[in-house]
Each structure stands twice: as structure tokens, then as C-alpha cells.
Design a protein around this motif. Structure first.
Motif, PDB file in Angstrom:
ATOM      1  N   PHE A  29       0.855  -1.192   0.000  1.00  0.00           N
ATOM      2  CA  PHE A  29       0.000   0.000   0.000  1.00  0.00           C
ATOM      3  C   PHE A  29       0.892   1.244   0.000  1.00  0.00           C
ATOM      4  N   GLU A  30       0.783   2.065  -1.015  1.00  0.00           N
ATOM      5  CA  GLU A  30       1.580   3.287  -1.107  1.00  0.00           C
ATOM      6  C   GLU A  30       0.644   4.475  -1.305  1.00  0.00           C
ATOM      7  N   MET A  31       0.732   5.456  -0.406  1.00  0.00           N
ATOM      8  CA  MET A  31      -0.192   6.582  -0.446  1.00  0.00           C
ATOM      9  C   MET A  31       0.085   7.538  -1.605  1.00  0.00           C
ATOM     10  N   ALA A  32       1.329   7.589  -2.089  1.00  0.00           N
ATOM     11  CA  ALA A  32       1.678   8.487  -3.191  1.00  0.00           C
ATOM     12  C   ALA A  32       1.309   7.849  -4.538  1.00  0.00           C
ATOM     13  N   PRO A  33       1.306   8.643  -5.613  1.00  0.00           N
ATOM     14  CA  PRO A  33       1.004   8.071  -6.932  1.00  0.00           C
ATOM     15  C   PRO A  33       2.165   7.299  -7.535  1.00  0.00           C
ATOM     16  N   GLN A  34       3.337   7.309  -6.870  1.00  0.00           N
ATOM     17  CA  GLN A  34       4.486   6.548  -7.334  1.00  0.00           C
ATOM     18  C   GLN A  34       5.254   6.037  -6.126  1.00  0.00           C
ATOM     19  N   PRO A  35       5.957   4.906  -6.262  1.00  0.00           N
ATOM     20  CA  PRO A  35       6.756   4.406  -5.149  1.00  0.00           C
ATOM     21  C   PRO A  35       8.076   5.170  -5.046  1.00  0.00           C
ATOM     22  N   GLY A  36       8.864   4.832  -4.029  1.00  0.00           N
ATOM     23  CA  GLY A  36      10.184   5.434  -3.871  1.00  0.00           C
ATOM     24  C   GLY A  36      10.358   6.234  -2.610  1.00  0.00           C
ATOM     25  N   GLY A  37       9.242   6.667  -1.990  1.00  0.00           N
ATOM     26  CA  GLY A  37       9.359   7.439  -0.752  1.00  0.00           C
ATOM     27  C   GLY A  37      10.105   8.740  -0.974  1.00  0.00           C
ATOM     28  N   ARG A  38      11.054   9.024  -0.093  1.00  0.00           N
ATOM     29  CA  ARG A  38      11.838  10.259  -0.203  1.00  0.00           C
ATOM     30  C   ARG A  38      12.976  10.138  -1.206  1.00  0.00           C
ATOM     31  N   ALA A  39      13.201   8.944  -1.751  1.00  0.00           N
ATOM     32  CA  ALA A  39      14.264   8.727  -2.739  1.00  0.00           C
ATOM     33  C   ALA A  39      13.616   8.448  -4.088  1.00  0.00           C
ATOM     34  N   ARG A  40      13.176   9.516  -4.736  1.00  0.00           N
ATOM     35  CA  ARG A  40      12.455   9.354  -5.991  1.00  0.00           C
ATOM     36  C   ARG A  40      12.746  10.559  -6.890  1.00  0.00           C
ATOM     37  N   SER A  41      12.322  10.449  -8.124  1.00  0.00           N
ATOM     38  CA  SER A  41      12.423  11.551  -9.074  1.00  0.00           C
ATOM     39  C   SER A  41      11.106  12.312  -9.109  1.00  0.00           C
ATOM     40  N   VAL A  42      11.195  13.593  -9.491  1.00  0.00           N
ATOM     41  CA  VAL A  42      10.000  14.416  -9.646  1.00  0.00           C
ATOM     42  C   VAL A  42       9.986  14.980 -11.061  1.00  0.00           C
ATOM     43  N   ALA A  43       8.852  15.518 -11.473  1.00  0.00           N
ATOM     44  CA  ALA A  43       8.650  15.931 -12.856  1.00  0.00           C
ATOM     45  C   ALA A  43       9.686  16.955 -13.298  1.00  0.00           C
ATOM     46  N   GLY A  44      10.155  16.789 -14.524  1.00  0.00           N
ATOM     47  CA  GLY A  44      11.109  17.692 -15.136  1.00  0.00           C
ATOM     48  C   GLY A  44      11.591  17.086 -16.438  1.00  0.00           C
TER      49      GLY A  44
END
Length: 414
Positions: A29-44
């Protein structure tokens, strides 16, 4: 067994893989729309990372997990011998070879320090080694290193402390700092090597994990309630791993294990700010440079992302222990001024983006009480904040996830 993993960050991914490999039916179960937590990429275009993360050669469990999910660390990460060059200064470089020999040779070869400073550091390191890298749990890093020469504290201890613990040396745990030094500098050839991502951060683990988990990964699902038995929002499971943030875990476990929740709730946090600058045509002397921070100089490190396979002319300035800057509203202009003063630019740098992670890590202070992994029979917690010898790192999260999964397996077998 049917096991729920609440949270799809690095700890949750590690727990899910361990449980699935043991034959368990899992749901993540992941509350965000993508996995990775605080170690993830963001739009760009290309994507930005939610903070510049560094792995080191000692992160053996993280590297093994990447391989398990089909990622080749040698291709995804740029391996460099540990080096802390400053603008216009070579800084400390460790050569390849056995750890003790490499550290000794690297320190002795550091011509930026007087011989007395080099010998003072080697004497102190020898004392730490003789004591098994252990000290009084109430000691701070500043107190541990009070006798070291000022140049060593300024150029090595303080930047390593804030990079590894995200807590300034006067408030950082010496016990945890020594464990980091032991594993990074003295645990085997290559352990101290820097592993810098060549790809967007999500591609190191989160995206491959999402593909590997498939329908077992439930995105956009914030768990509302746990019930003893075990039920997750009414759905029955045989065991649960809480791999969400300590704040979410506190909320979910409050009625089941109030003492555990109280310990987790008492944790305090340190932010990290990453300021991205853009300067077409500029290339730094090295992929990573250390910077001397101060009242008007927020950043401790800068990364040339063009040298790491990212966007040419994009630079990530990292501000760790950033609470004062968060309180003042940000530091993008201060970082720009620092960058303009300290580095040479082919074209004038401009602010590209500022990303602030207000709860980047827990404050790793002396004598800190961290919650244990076992919450209740069949209910285990995982995350970089769980009790253990490491600060809040990717490796700490992975090991916590694996340990929680093993706890669930042991409860089932017992």
C-alpha cells in the motif's frame, strides 16, 4: 501467508521482495502516486531528483536489492574513490587498496593540511579503531573530535557528519558517526567509494520495483486503520510490515502499541534543501565538490549532473541540516550568491528549482531512543528511523525492510 506492506519506499520495497521471495502473497500500500518514498524523481525534463542521494561501496544490501530487481549498479552508478575536493583545492583523496593502508596514505598525502594535522587525524583514527569504534552514547561528534586540528574538523569531520547524519556536529551522535566511519572507511576495499547516480533516482529502485510488483502494488492508497488480527482497512492479512514514515506509523499503531507509538512520535526531524542551478557550457572540476558553509553560504556540496549522465549545465547544491534556512523561507538566492562567489561559470548561473524535504531524516542526536522493529506479534516496522546502528540512509532503510520481513517470517514459523 498473506502479508501487507504499508509504504512503498526503499524499506517497503526491501520488505516486499524478501517476503515474496519467501513465497508470501503480498500487497504493498503506497499513499503516493508513485513508489520510492523520499528517494524518488520528480517531474522535469529530464526529471529532477527529490534531493541528491549518494550511495557508497559499503551499501551491499542496497546494491544486492538493485540487482535482484534487474538494475546493474555498475551501469546505474558512477563509482569514484572517496574524495572531498574543494573549489581550487585538491582536498582529501583515498587511493584504492586495503582500507587502513588507503586511509593512511590518503591522509599523509593531503598537502592542504600541515603535517601535525595529518598526524593528529591518524592518531585519533587509531584510537577509534583500538576502541572498536565505540564511545559513550551521550557524546556528540563535536565533543568526540574536540582535540582534532581545526583544519581536519572543518574539511573532513563536519562535512562528513552533516552528509551522513544530516545533523550538525555539535548536535550529532558520535556513536552513530563512528559506526558510519567504521563501515565506510575500514570495512573492506571499495567500501568508501562514492556511488553517484547516473540515472534519475526513481530508476535505481522505485520504477523497477513497480514493474516487478505489478498488481501487488496499490498506489494512491493511504491506509486509514489497522486492527489487531490483522486487518488493513478491513482486509484480512496474516502479518503486516509498517514501512511508511514514522509519522504515519505512529498514527496507525497508536491504538495497538501506544508505547511504541510514543517513542516514534518523539522523533524530531532535520530538513534537506536541494537548489538546482543552470549554467549552459559550465563543467565543474569534478562531478562532486565540497563547499564550506557558513551564515551566508548554505550549501555543503555541489554536483555537476552533466558529468553524471544528467542534463548538461544542471548543478545540484545540497543544504543539509537546513532547519535555519527553512525557517527563514528558503535559500535559493543565498546558494546562487555562494555559487557565484566560489565557482567559475562559463555563463551566469540562474536558479532552476528548489526542492525542500522538511522531514528528510530524523535528527540523529546523542542518546536518541528510536523505536524497535517489533511493534507487536505479527506487526513489524521498517524504515531508516528504526532502532539500529545507522543514521537515516538508503542502506539503513533497506536493512530495516529486510529485518522486518524476517520478523514476520519468524512470527509465522513460531
Amino acid at each position: 501467508m498473506k502479508t501487507a506492506v504499508v509504504g512503498g519506499g526503499w524499506a517497503g520495497i526491501a520488505a516486499a521482495v524478501t517476503l515474496a521471495d519467501a513465497g508470501h502473497d503480498i500487497a504493498v500500500f503506497e499513499m503516493a502516486p508513485q513508489p520510492g518514498g523520499r528517494a524518488r524523481s520528480v517531474a522535469g525534463d529530464p526529471p529532477y531528483d527529490n534531493g541528491q542521494h549518494i550511495l557508497i561501496g559499503a551499501y551491499r544490501d542496497s546494491l544486492a536489492l538493485m540487482r535482484r530487481l534487474g538494475v546493474d549498479p555498475e551501469a546505474a552508478l558512477k563509482r569514484l574513490p572517496l574524495a572531498l575536493p574543494y573549489p581550487g583545492e585538491p582536498g582529501l583523496h583515498l587511493p584504492p587498496g586495503p582500507p587502513l593502508v588507503a586511509f593512511t596514505c590518503g591522509v599523509l598525502a593531503h598537502r592542504g593540511w600541515p603535517l601535525s594535522a595529518r598526524l593528529g587525524l591518524l592518531a585519533a583514527a587509531g584510537g577509534w579503531l583500538a576502541r572498536g569504534f565505540r564511545c559513550d552514547a551521550q557524546l556528540s561528534v563535536a565533543e568526540l573530535c574536540a582535540g582534532l586540528p581545526d583544519a581536519v574538523k572543518r574539511d573532513l569531520v563536519e562535512p562528513l557528519c552533516v552528509a551522513a547524519l544530516n545533523t550538525p556536529a555539535p548536535r550529532a551522535s558520535a556513536q552513530v558517526f563512528l559506526r558510519v566511519l567504521k563501515d565506510a572507511l575500514f570495512s573492506g576495499a571499495g567500501s568508501a567509494d562514492l556511488l553517484l547516480p547516473r540515472r534519475p533516482l526513481s530508476e535505481l529502485l522505485a520504477t523497477p520495483a513497480a514493474a516487478w510488483l505489478g498488481e501487488r502494488l496499490r498506489l494512491g492508497r493511504r491506509v486509514q486503520q489497522l486492527e489487531a488480527g490483522w486487518r488493513v482497512d478491513g482486509e484480512a492479512f496474516d502479518g503486516i510490515v509498517l514501512a511508511c514514515s514514522s509519522v504515519e506509523a505512529t498514527r496507525l499503531a497508536a491504538s495497538i502499541a501506544p508505547d511504541w507509538s510514543a517513542t516514534a512520535q518523539a522523533l524530531r526531524f532535520e530538513p534537506i534543501i536541494t537548489v538546482y542551478l543552470h549554467s549552459p557550457g559550465t563543467v565543474l572540476p569534478a562531478p562532486m565538490l565540497a563547499l564550506r558553509d557558513g551564515p551566508e553560504a548554505p550549501a555543503q556540496f555541489v554536483f555537476d549532473l552533466g558529468q553524471l549522465g544528467g542534463a548538461p549545465g544542471r548543478f545540484a547544491f545540497v543544504v543539509s541540516g537546513a532547519a535555519p534556512w527553512v525557517a527563514s523561507g528558503g535559500c535559493d538566492e543565498a546558494v546562487l550568491a555562494q555559487a557565484t562567489r566560489e565557482l567559475r561559470w562559463a555563463t551566469p548561473p540562474v536558479i532552476d528549482r528548489m526542492l525542500t524535504e522538511k522531514r528528510a531524516t530524523f535528527a540523529c542526536t546523542p542518546g536518541l531512543a528510536r523505536p524497535p522493529a517489533r511493534v507487536a506479534p505479527g506487526l513489524w516496522a521498517a524504515g531508516d528511523y528504526i532502532a539500529g546502528p545507522y543514521p537515516a540512509t538508503l542502506e539503513g532503510a533497506v536493512r530495516a525492510g529486510q529485518a522486518a520481513a524476517q520478523g514476520v517470517l519468524a512470527d509465522a514459523a513460531g
